[in-house]
Design an enzyme around this catalytic site. Structure first.
Site, PDB file in Angstrom:
ATOM      1  N   GLU A 107       0.864  -1.262   0.078  1.00 20.42           N
ATOM      2  CA  GLU A 107      -0.071  -0.013   0.047  1.00 20.42           C
ATOM      3  C   GLU A 107       0.789   1.160  -0.004  1.00 20.42           C
ATOM      4  OE1 GLU A 107      -0.522  -2.497   2.073  1.00 20.42           O
ATOM      5  OE2 GLU A 107      -2.606  -3.119   1.717  1.00 20.42           O
ATOM      6  N   PHE A 142     -11.827  -7.197  13.128  1.00 24.56           N
ATOM      7  CA  PHE A 142     -10.487  -7.869  12.392  1.00 24.56           C
ATOM      8  C   PHE A 142     -10.206  -6.577  11.414  1.00 24.56           C
ATOM      9  CE2 PHE A 142      -9.488  -9.926   8.629  1.00 24.56           C
ATOM     10  CZ  PHE A 142      -7.978 -10.218   9.026  1.00 24.56           C
ATOM     11  N   GLN A 143      -9.161  -6.430  11.624  1.00 26.86           N
ATOM     12  CA  GLN A 143      -8.437  -5.451  10.619  1.00 26.86           C
ATOM     13  C   GLN A 143      -9.219  -4.088  10.647  1.00 26.86           C
ATOM     14  OE1 GLN A 143      -8.598  -6.902   6.377  1.00 26.86           O
ATOM     15  NE2 GLN A 143      -6.423  -7.813   7.004  1.00 26.86           N
TER      16      GLN A 143
END
Lengths: 159, 561
Positions: free
Chosen positions: B49, B111-112
């Site tokens: 990213e 999550f995330q």
């Protein structure tokens, strides 16, 4: 250059995260916040902050510019050196046994305060005062034994 | 008719003229990628990213358009942060879309999940969390408006998964007008008038231009202004190319690794017109003696840049291009002939400084990094887009490649991000498929985003990487040599990969030069190859960047070769 206190009145959009942007700006750039008070204005989508900050003239100029640069800030007014009214509200829980009570009441009366709670061994005083008067009453009450105190920080308005 | 949030996002992106997105998919942006696949917007899949955001940044710097990046929530978003902070430091317009966990899970340590709006608050121009699909279209449009207007910068929009997946009616947002944001483009004309008078009365005038001129598209106006007034000019790292680097009035870059003549001119001028600069500490050195004999006028679109590091006598808030246009109009009525005589001793001084300590190095059989860049300049005719990593490679590129045009030098100036150059070159090559794009790299920094070679190969982007390989983290080593008793703590790179084999493993071309005579053939071969190339130049190990002003010293006190 000499440091002094400055009183800023800051209009911002009343949205989540805006206060965090302002406080983050101060911590990130190493500016001081002496006191801060925030609430909604007559327009519900606009909040007004009164902030007391400390610095020299160059720093204060940067602070004002940086605040104005934040997208959610509508306008920054520097009240310092102008004709303005400033007040602070404090609740003071002071140690009060029978022998000291009369003296406390006299002090509260002189400063146009109110007793808002009474206990076996304490009074809780509500006082609204300018910065100087607040300092004065705290100095007078200190010998009695201040158990707890909460202050709002000043709010200020142009005359 | 109703559309998903993801489809609405695509509609606004199209409306904003987006044709290319650099990104990396993930759970929270599945709906967005699903909608993206139904459009004709080109998506470049980076390999990290950070690479995606630097590529969008390189694209923006090469074109002046807004770069766009899409990444997923959590680690996708945190990986993007360095890219965002780099763009922020250099005022580059980006819109970064991050996925977020569904609104009902926000704050749950899902999550995330990460509070990316909180994390990027201090390193974006502005950011948003979209919590109502009906706000989505307007928010995206506002993000583009903020990113490209005023002093540009990155804007992040965090879109929870349920917002991109749910449906709503789409209404084209109207023209953006914001109550709280209205940058000043037009300068105060009375203040501008003072500049003309000061230029006429000054005996030792100097122009100091920066990235603001490039960003505003004011390069031609600047050149016209300098040609008309015949005032010598120096440009910051970010300003390279906005004024032609071969012009006789150009003094080179000032500051820590600036030219002797530029630093001497700043230290001795009696009038400075600073335009589109922010007086970074790498330029000013000790601030109290920076241009201390000069009346300084500063033009900048961002009021916070004025009076921040250097006190100025005449502050002017305005767009650099608009200000230069207005200034040039004022000049039409002026005659500068009579000032020439008065200014001659100053121009003589500058000539003297030019010849006393020019940029120089000792050539020999062992490859000198400066020699590689000189050859590169020669063989590309100064027309290539050059990106850099950060460190010695960046400084030598700035010193020895003479940039003639804006948007051709793409470098992480403010944040100084190692690993920037390769992904930025990819973005620039996507934007300018017919140009030669070269990343001037060090062996240290190239390894920070080397994975992006796979991106270059996948999309057939013929970027060239020139590694100035000294087996050191060269700039840090230079400081250790000069200021830390030659203790080379953690700066030796004895275990570099074989960059030629590495290039080949990626499916690119790998070339190596080990002595000076091999430099030109390698460069020629690379430049004639229509594929991505890594060139490994095995250079002199302990070559230093000179001149050098020690941190915090006056810029007139330079260590020379």
């Amino acid at each position: 250059m000499t440091e002094q206190n400055y009183v800023l009145s800051i209009f911002v959009e009343n949205r989540p995260g805006v206060l965090s942007r302002i406080v983050g700006l101060f911590s990130g750039r190493g500016y001081n916040i002496e006191s801060l008070s925030v609430a909604e204005t007559m327009e519900p989508d606009v909040s007004r902050l009164t902030m007391v900050t400390k610095g020299d003239a160059v720093i204060i100029e940067q602070i004002k510019k940086q605040l104005n640069k934040l997208i959610n800030v509508i306008k920054v007014y520097d009240l310092t050196g102008t004709n303005y009214i400033q007040k602070e509200l404090a609740l003071i829980k002071v140690h009060a046994k029978s022998e000291g009570r009369a003296e406390i009441l006299r002090i509260v009366d002189i400063f146009k305060g109110k007793i808002v709670d009474v206990g076996q061994e304490h009074y809780t005083i509500e006082i609204t005062a300018s910065k100087d008067k607040m300092t004065a009453i705290l100095n007078l009450l200190k010998p009695m034994g201040i158990k707890e105190i909460v202050r709002t920080g000043i709010i200020a308005l142009h005359r | 008719m109703e559309f998903t949030g993801a489809q609405i996002l695509m509609k606004v992106l199209k409306e904003e003229g987006v044709d290319t997105i650099f990104g990396y998919p993930g759970g929270a942006v599945l709906d967005i990628y699903h909608a993206l696949a139904q459009t004709d917007i080109r998506h470049i899949l980076a390999r990290h990213e950070q690479g995606a955001v630097h590529a969008a940044d390189g694209y923006a710097r090469a074109t002046g358009k807004v770069g766009v990046s899409i990444v997923t929530s959590g680690p996708g978003a945190t990986n993007a942060v360095t890219g965002i902070a780099s763009a922020n430091a250099d005022s580059i317009p980006l819109v970064v879309i991050t996925g977020q966990v569904p609104t009902h899970l926000i704050g749950n340590d899902a999550f995330q999940e990460v509070d990316i709006v909180g994390i990027t608050r201090p390193c974006t121009k502005h950011n948003y969390l979209v919590t109502d699909i009906n706000d989505l279209a307007k928010t995206i449009k506002e993000a583009f408006f903020i990113a490209r207007s005023g002093r540009p910068g990155p804007v992040l929009v965090d879109i929870p998964k349920n917002i991109s997946a749910s449906k709503a009616a789409y209404k084209l947002p109207g023209e953006i007008k914001m109550r709280t944001y209205n940058p000043t483009y037009k300068p105060n004309l009375k203040q501008l008038r003072k500049i003309v008078d000061l230029i006429k009365s000054a005996k030792k005038p100097l122009i100091f231009s920066g990235g603001g001129v490039t960003i505003s598209g004011g390069s031609e106006e600047l050149t016209r202004f300098v040609t008309r007034t015949q005032v010598p000019i120096t440009s910051s790292l970010m300003g390279l190319g906005a004024f032609p680097g071969t012009h006789p009035l150009w003094l080179g870059m000032p500051g820590m690794h600036g030219t002797y003549r530029a630093n001497m001119a700043i230290s001795n001028c009696d009038f400075m017109l600073a335009i589109g600069v922010r007086f970074d500490d790498r330029v000013t050195g000790k601030t109290d003696v920076f241009a201390s004999n000069a009346t300084i006028v500063q033009i900048d679109i961002d009021p916070t840049s004025i009076h921040k590091n250097i006190p100025v006598e005449i502050p002017i808030v305005g767009d650099c291009k608009v200000s230069l246009e207005e200034l040039n109009k004022l000049l039409d009525e002026e005659d500068f002939n009579h000032v020439k005589e008065k200014r001659q001793p100053w121009l003589d001084d500058i000539e003297k400084w030019k010849s006393t300590n020019p940029l120089a190095y000792q050539a020999g059989d062992i490859i000198k990094p400066q020699f590689v860049i000189e050859k590169l300049y020669e063989l590309t005719g100064g027309k290539a887009i050059i990106t850099t990593e950060v460190g010695q490679n960046q400084m030598w590129a700035a010193q020895y490649y003479h940039f003639e045009k804006p948007n051709h030098f793409i470098s992480s100036g403010g944040l100084g991000t190692m690993g920037f150059g390769l992904p930025a070159a990819i973005g620039a090559q996507v934007a300018c498929p017919d140009k030669t794009v070269i990343d001037i790299a060090g062996d240290g920094s190239i390894q920070m985003n080397i994975q992006e070679m796979a991106t270059a190969v996948q999309y057939g982007l013929p970027v060239k990487v020139a590694i100035l390989n000294n087996r050191y983290l060269g700039m840090v080593r230079q400081w250790q040599e000069l200021f830390y008793e030659r203790v080379y703590s953690a700066t030796t790179l004895d275990h570099n990969p074989d960059f030629v084999k590495l290039a080949e493993a990626f499916g690119a071309v790998g070339l190596r030069a080990q002595k000076s005579s091999e430099v030109e053939p390698v460069l020629k071969e690379a430049l004639s190859t229509k594929r991505p190339v890594i060139m490994d130049f095995v250079t002199e190990r302990e070559e230093n960047v000179y001149p050098m002003v020690p941190a915090g010293a006056p810029i007139s006190q330079m260590l020379l070769v």
